[in-house]
Design a protein around this motif. Structure first.
Motif, PDB file in Angstrom:
ATOM      1  N   ILE A 142      -7.242  -2.040  -0.448  1.00  0.00           N
ATOM      2  CA  ILE A 142      -7.226  -3.487  -0.709  1.00  0.00           C
ATOM      3  C   ILE A 142      -5.829  -4.057  -0.454  1.00  0.00           C
ATOM      4  CG2 ILE A 142      -7.423  -5.250  -2.513  1.00  0.00           C
ATOM      5  CD1 ILE A 142      -9.613  -3.438  -3.774  1.00  0.00           C
ATOM      6  N   ALA A 143      -4.803  -3.339  -0.890  1.00  0.00           N
ATOM      7  CA  ALA A 143      -3.422  -3.812  -0.720  1.00  0.00           C
ATOM      8  C   ALA A 143      -3.060  -3.978   0.751  1.00  0.00           C
ATOM      9  CB  ALA A 143      -2.449  -2.852  -1.396  1.00  0.00           C
ATOM     10  N   ALA A 144      -3.727  -3.221   1.633  1.00  0.00           N
ATOM     11  CA  ALA A 144      -3.436  -3.287   3.059  1.00  0.00           C
ATOM     12  C   ALA A 144      -4.149  -4.437   3.759  1.00  0.00           C
ATOM     13  CB  ALA A 144      -3.816  -1.967   3.724  1.00  0.00           C
ATOM     14  N   LEU A 145      -5.105  -5.071   3.077  1.00  0.00           N
ATOM     15  CA  LEU A 145      -5.819  -6.204   3.667  1.00  0.00           C
ATOM     16  C   LEU A 145      -4.899  -7.427   3.737  1.00  0.00           C
ATOM     17  CD1 LEU A 145      -9.169  -5.904   1.678  1.00  0.00           C
ATOM     18  CD2 LEU A 145      -8.791  -5.234   4.062  1.00  0.00           C
ATOM     19  N   PRO A 146      -5.052  -8.263   4.765  1.00  0.00           N
ATOM     20  CA  PRO A 146      -4.189  -9.452   4.870  1.00  0.00           C
ATOM     21  C   PRO A 146      -4.229 -10.319   3.612  1.00  0.00           C
ATOM     22  CG  PRO A 146      -5.425  -9.134   6.900  1.00  0.00           C
ATOM     23  CD  PRO A 146      -5.962  -8.142   5.920  1.00  0.00           C
ATOM     24  N   GLU A 147      -5.435 -10.476   3.029  1.00  0.00           N
ATOM     25  CA  GLU A 147      -5.577 -11.309   1.836  1.00  0.00           C
ATOM     26  C   GLU A 147      -5.499 -10.498   0.543  1.00  0.00           C
ATOM     27  OE1 GLU A 147      -9.600  -9.487   1.888  1.00  0.00           O
ATOM     28  OE2 GLU A 147      -8.092  -9.967   3.397  1.00  0.00           O
ATOM     29  N   PRO A 193       0.800  -1.232   0.000  1.00  0.00           N
ATOM     30  CA  PRO A 193       0.000   0.000   0.000  1.00  0.00           C
ATOM     31  C   PRO A 193       0.830   1.278   0.000  1.00  0.00           C
ATOM     32  CG  PRO A 193      -0.200  -1.194   2.095  1.00  0.00           C
ATOM     33  CD  PRO A 193       0.472  -2.112   1.133  1.00  0.00           C
ATOM     34  N   GLU A 194       1.948   1.260   0.739  1.00  0.00           N
ATOM     35  CA  GLU A 194       2.772   2.474   0.796  1.00  0.00           C
ATOM     36  C   GLU A 194       3.425   2.778  -0.549  1.00  0.00           C
ATOM     37  OE1 GLU A 194       5.159  -0.877   2.880  1.00  0.00           O
ATOM     38  OE2 GLU A 194       3.069  -0.198   2.714  1.00  0.00           O
ATOM     39  N   VAL A 195       3.671   1.740  -1.350  1.00  0.00           N
ATOM     40  CA  VAL A 195       4.222   1.949  -2.692  1.00  0.00           C
ATOM     41  C   VAL A 195       3.135   2.448  -3.636  1.00  0.00           C
ATOM     42  CG1 VAL A 195       5.351   0.829  -4.661  1.00  0.00           C
ATOM     43  CG2 VAL A 195       6.007   0.202  -2.320  1.00  0.00           C
TER      44      VAL A 195
END
Length: 210
Positions: free
Chosen positions: A55-60, A27-29
């Protein structure tokens, strides 16, 4: 359930245009990237960019992008199904939705959709999952592609078949609401029988009809 994410990157070059395909992107990228103005099939580009970061920060969650420099020109999303949809009713940790595939119109001849999806499945990182996608004709760019609804459906099927996703029957009302809509699924080789059976129960709620 531990979600194994294996980063990969590829380069596609055509007519002096260099596209980097990479992911899953953190997510940070993603926050450092810009969104192409033509990526508006689901939301306005800025809102879609925010959704990709979430979405990128979600575990899945997994986001695969195609970028021209620092501008995202295509993306694919993977995440658990929406809690309001039937696909979440089985409460399956190993059922993941390929939620969206979008490529900016002027980049569609590069084969980016196929390359992004294939990148997501590299290193057998999806073998523990049942991955599904719901294809609805109202999300398709029929006007921009100049394709009929049936030709567009064939194109989407071919795209999903590139990672061995195949058509599955279902009695889901939204999918059944138009004959061009479809459910496509890939069951990883390490998915247990109990999950396959649970997915069958989710696919068919009106078994007396079949």
């Amino acid at each position: 359930m531990e979600h194994r994410k294996c980063y990969h990157a590829h380069v596609v070059t055509r007519d002096d245009v260099v596209i980097v395909i990479e992911g899953p992107v953190k997510p940070e990228v993603l926050q450092t990237m810009d969104m192409h103005s033509g990526l508006n099939a689901f939301r306005r580009p800025r809102e879609q960019h925010e959704a990709l970061v979430e979405i990128a920060a979600l575990p899945e969650g997994r986001i695969i992008v195609a970028r021209d420099g620092q501008t995202i020109v295509g993306y694919v999303t993977f995440h658990y199904p929406d809690e309001l949809e039937r696909w979440s009713e089985g409460q399956m940790e190993d059922l993941v939705e390929l939620g969206a595939v979008e490529v900016a119109r002027e980049y569609r001849s590069f084969g980016l959709g196929k390359k992004m999806i294939q990148t997501a499945f590299e290193d057998e990182q999806m073998e523990n999952y049942i991955v599904f996608t719901t294809e609805y004709y109202w999300h398709w760019d029929l006007e921009g592609s100049k394709l009929s609804v049936w030709d567009y459906r064939k194109m989407m099927e071919k795209l999903m078949e590139s990672v061995d996703m195949i058509w599955y029957a279902t009695d889901d009302p939204e999918i059944c609401s138009h004959p061009a809509n479809c459910l496509m699924v890939r069951i990883g080789k390490d998915v247990p029988l109990s999950s396959k059976e649970q997915f069958d129960r989710v696919r068919f709620k009106q078994r007396f009809m079949y």
